[in-house]
Design a protein around this motif. Structure first.
Motif, PDB file in Angstrom:
ATOM      1  N   ILE A 227      25.046  24.347  -4.130  1.00  0.00           N
ATOM      2  CA  ILE A 227      23.742  23.851  -3.676  1.00  0.00           C
ATOM      3  C   ILE A 227      22.853  23.555  -4.871  1.00  0.00           C
ATOM      4  CG2 ILE A 227      21.659  24.433  -2.374  1.00  0.00           C
ATOM      5  CD1 ILE A 227      23.458  26.255  -0.619  1.00  0.00           C
ATOM      6  N   PHE A 228      22.871  24.437  -5.875  1.00  0.00           N
ATOM      7  CA  PHE A 228      22.025  24.261  -7.053  1.00  0.00           C
ATOM      8  C   PHE A 228      22.337  22.954  -7.769  1.00  0.00           C
ATOM      9  CE2 PHE A 228      20.742  25.952 -11.446  1.00  0.00           C
ATOM     10  CZ  PHE A 228      19.396  25.638 -11.247  1.00  0.00           C
ATOM     11  N   GLU A 229      23.612  22.625  -7.891  1.00  0.00           N
ATOM     12  CA  GLU A 229      23.998  21.358  -8.526  1.00  0.00           C
ATOM     13  C   GLU A 229      23.380  20.176  -7.793  1.00  0.00           C
ATOM     14  OE1 GLU A 229      28.161  20.865  -8.991  1.00  0.00           O
ATOM     15  OE2 GLU A 229      28.426  22.709 -10.168  1.00  0.00           O
ATOM     16  N   HIS A 230      23.411  20.226  -6.463  1.00  0.00           N
ATOM     17  CA  HIS A 230      22.832  19.134  -5.679  1.00  0.00           C
ATOM     18  C   HIS A 230      21.315  19.110  -5.798  1.00  0.00           C
ATOM     19  CE1 HIS A 230      26.628  17.946  -3.936  1.00  0.00           C
ATOM     20  NE2 HIS A 230      26.853  19.178  -3.494  1.00  0.00           N
ATOM     21  N   VAL A 231      20.688  20.290  -5.814  1.00  0.00           N
ATOM     22  CA  VAL A 231      19.234  20.354  -5.955  1.00  0.00           C
ATOM     23  C   VAL A 231      18.797  19.775  -7.292  1.00  0.00           C
ATOM     24  CG1 VAL A 231      17.272  21.935  -6.223  1.00  0.00           C
ATOM     25  CG2 VAL A 231      18.905  22.292  -4.368  1.00  0.00           C
ATOM     26  N   LEU A 232      19.513  20.093  -8.369  1.00  0.00           N
ATOM     27  CA  LEU A 232      19.183  19.537  -9.686  1.00  0.00           C
ATOM     28  C   LEU A 232      19.273  18.016  -9.667  1.00  0.00           C
ATOM     29  CD1 LEU A 232      21.080  21.998 -12.086  1.00  0.00           C
ATOM     30  CD2 LEU A 232      18.630  21.944 -11.580  1.00  0.00           C
ATOM     31  N   ARG A 233      20.314  17.500  -9.073  1.00  0.00           N
ATOM     32  CA  ARG A 233      20.515  16.046  -9.038  1.00  0.00           C
ATOM     33  C   ARG A 233      19.428  15.362  -8.224  1.00  0.00           C
ATOM     34  NH1 ARG A 233      22.785  13.509  -5.174  1.00  0.00           N
ATOM     35  NH2 ARG A 233      23.837  15.391  -4.388  1.00  0.00           N
ATOM     36  N   VAL A 234      19.146  15.897  -7.022  1.00  0.00           N
ATOM     37  CA  VAL A 234      18.172  15.254  -6.135  1.00  0.00           C
ATOM     38  C   VAL A 234      16.751  15.368  -6.694  1.00  0.00           C
ATOM     39  CG1 VAL A 234      17.103  15.386  -3.844  1.00  0.00           C
ATOM     40  CG2 VAL A 234      19.593  15.558  -4.067  1.00  0.00           C
ATOM     41  N   SER A 235      16.436  16.507  -7.297  1.00  0.00           N
ATOM     42  CA  SER A 235      15.079  16.731  -7.811  1.00  0.00           C
ATOM     43  C   SER A 235      14.858  16.135  -9.191  1.00  0.00           C
ATOM     44  CB  SER A 235      14.774  18.229  -7.853  1.00  0.00           C
ATOM     45  OG  SER A 235      15.628  18.897  -8.780  1.00  0.00           O
ATOM     46  N   GLY A 236      15.956  15.731  -9.846  1.00  0.00           N
ATOM     47  CA  GLY A 236      15.818  15.181 -11.193  1.00  0.00           C
ATOM     48  C   GLY A 236      15.449  16.221 -12.228  1.00  0.00           C
ATOM     49  N   THR A 237      15.783  17.479 -11.966  1.00  0.00           N
ATOM     50  CA  THR A 237      15.466  18.556 -12.903  1.00  0.00           C
ATOM     51  C   THR A 237      16.728  19.026 -13.610  1.00  0.00           C
ATOM     52  OG1 THR A 237      15.702  20.226 -11.152  1.00  0.00           O
ATOM     53  CG2 THR A 237      13.486  19.347 -11.550  1.00  0.00           C
ATOM     54  N   LYS A 238      16.523  19.811 -14.668  1.00  0.00           N
ATOM     55  CA  LYS A 238      17.626  20.400 -15.431  1.00  0.00           C
ATOM     56  C   LYS A 238      17.614  21.915 -15.253  1.00  0.00           C
ATOM     57  CE  LYS A 238      16.003  18.901 -19.320  1.00  0.00           C
ATOM     58  NZ  LYS A 238      14.775  18.275 -18.824  1.00  0.00           N
ATOM     59  N   GLU A 239      18.726  22.549 -15.563  1.00  0.00           N
ATOM     60  CA  GLU A 239      18.786  24.011 -15.458  1.00  0.00           C
ATOM     61  C   GLU A 239      17.689  24.669 -16.276  1.00  0.00           C
ATOM     62  OE1 GLU A 239      22.319  26.238 -15.922  1.00  0.00           O
ATOM     63  OE2 GLU A 239      23.593  24.819 -14.814  1.00  0.00           O
ATOM     64  N   LEU A 305      23.235  12.224   3.498  1.00  0.00           N
ATOM     65  CA  LEU A 305      22.595  13.150   4.425  1.00  0.00           C
ATOM     66  C   LEU A 305      22.230  14.444   3.713  1.00  0.00           C
ATOM     67  CD1 LEU A 305      21.757  14.133   7.241  1.00  0.00           C
ATOM     68  CD2 LEU A 305      24.137  14.810   7.627  1.00  0.00           C
ATOM     69  N   LEU A 306      23.133  14.955   2.896  1.00  0.00           N
ATOM     70  CA  LEU A 306      22.847  16.177   2.145  1.00  0.00           C
ATOM     71  C   LEU A 306      21.632  15.975   1.242  1.00  0.00           C
ATOM     72  CD1 LEU A 306      23.498  19.034   1.204  1.00  0.00           C
ATOM     73  CD2 LEU A 306      25.179  18.057  -0.375  1.00  0.00           C
ATOM     74  N   ASP A 307      21.569  14.849   0.572  1.00  0.00           N
ATOM     75  CA  ASP A 307      20.433  14.560  -0.306  1.00  0.00           C
ATOM     76  C   ASP A 307      19.128  14.543   0.475  1.00  0.00           C
ATOM     77  OD1 ASP A 307      22.329  14.341  -2.255  1.00  0.00           O
ATOM     78  OD2 ASP A 307      22.081  12.187  -2.596  1.00  0.00           O
ATOM     79  N   GLU A 308      19.154  13.940   1.651  1.00  0.00           N
ATOM     80  CA  GLU A 308      17.944  13.874   2.474  1.00  0.00           C
ATOM     81  C   GLU A 308      17.530  15.268   2.949  1.00  0.00           C
ATOM     82  OE1 GLU A 308      14.648  13.017   4.356  1.00  0.00           O
ATOM     83  OE2 GLU A 308      15.733  11.631   3.029  1.00  0.00           O
TER      84      GLU A 308
END
Length: 323
Positions: A227-239, A305-308
């Motif tokens: 989930i964290f990997e997807h959240v980083l990608r969708v939010s445009g943030t880095k670890e 859908l996951l991104d949304e």
């Protein structure tokens, strides 16, 4: 009684609730069912839904509301009085309702010690047993995994505090569990109730296949780190933008249990989710049983859908999500 070989009349408790409103929408959109909301107040009901106003202190009003219904769907808040579901099940039996979907919308609470440890199992087992003892209805349990947006937006659930960019991984954060969207939950119930009661051709799926059994449906099987990997990608943030912590799952669970039994009800979500993420496969019913997604004809759950769903989680977390 059902018309021919299909159920038609469906009563639902919690028609405007978190998952109930999605079930109602799918049933109405399908155009194959007559939907009745069993409720204490007629306010706020969607167009096309019949309303039966009841009192839980008046068993006769519950029985009357359920007369002629083919299915009773129960969706109740965890804060609802514990005897509410029992009263509904007894009324369904008195009204000869053939099918009851009890208030099970999440983990496989009958599996091993998971249900006991999360406090969900005894309630679920008691409801099923009550249906069987009364002998007038069959139960069908919806095992779906946790609601994705609800669980990601709430900081005591999947371990994410999206607003403050913080995440706590339980153990190593690599244990996979099943989860579902509210929308797919609604579609799953509707598709289930579209099935003929008895098979129309040999081997074809039927509602009777699920009498006193569980339906297993899910959107994704993921770990916290997935989930964290997807959240980083969708939010445009880095670890490096996030505060990352690790906590032993057993210790986290025991701490939450101690708080809960001391009267802190806010600890329940932490207890529930942490226990489901134990590294023993308890939260992964997909591997144990397979899924009924394809049998029910449910749509594939896409990356888009996951991104949304993640974007939606971030938006509601920003304003402070309260369940």
């Amino acid at each position: 009684m059902p018309e021919a070989n299909h159920v038609k009349k469906v009563a639902i408790v919690g028609a405007t609730g978190h998952v109930g409103k999605y079930i109602v929408k799918e049933l109405l959109d399908g155009g194959k069912h007559e939907v009745t909301a069993v409720t204490r107040s007629a306010e706020g009901m969607p167009e096309g839904v019949k309303v039966a106003v009841v009192s839980y202190d008046d068993p006769a009003s519950l029985t009357k509301a359920l007369e002629g219904q083919d299915v009773l769907i129960i969706t109740l808040s965890v804060r609802a009085p514990q005897d509410t579901q029992t009263k509904l099940i007894e009324a369904a039996a008195a009204a000869n309702v053939p099918f009851v979907l009890p208030n099970e919308w999440g983990i496989e609470s009958s599996h091993g010690t998971l249900g006991v440890d999360t406090l969900m199992g005894p309630v679920a087992v008691a409801a099923r047993k009550k249906v069987e003892e009364l002998g007038k209805s069959s139960w069908i349990a919806m095992t779906t995994g946790y609601w994705f947006v609800h669980s990601l937006a709430g900081p005591e659930s999947f371990g994410f505090d999206l607003k403050n960019k913080s995440v706590t991984f339980f153990d190593e954060g690599t244990v996979k569990i099943n989860m579902i969207t509210w929308e797919l939950s609604g579609k799953a119930v509707a598709k289930l109730l579209y099935l003929p009661i008895e098979p129309e051709t040999p081997g074809a799926p039927a509602l009777s296949d699920y009498k006193n059994k569980s339906v297993y449906v899910s959107s994704w099987l993921m770990s916290q780190k997935d989930i964290f990997e997807h959240v980083l990608r969708v939010s445009g943030t880095k670890e490096s933008d996030w505060t990352i912590k690790y906590e032993p799952a057993v210790e986290r669970y025991e701490e939450a249990k101690k708080r809960l039994f001391a009267g802190d009800r806010t600890a329940f979500s932490r207890l529930l989710y942490t226990r489901t993420f134990y590294n023993n496969g308890d939260g992964d019913f997909e591997t144990r049983h397979g899924l009924d997604n394809d049998k029910l004809g449910l749509p594939k759950q896409t990356q888009e859908l996951l991104d949304e769903q993640i974007r939606q989680s971030i938006e509601i977390a920003e304003v402070g999500y309260i369940y």
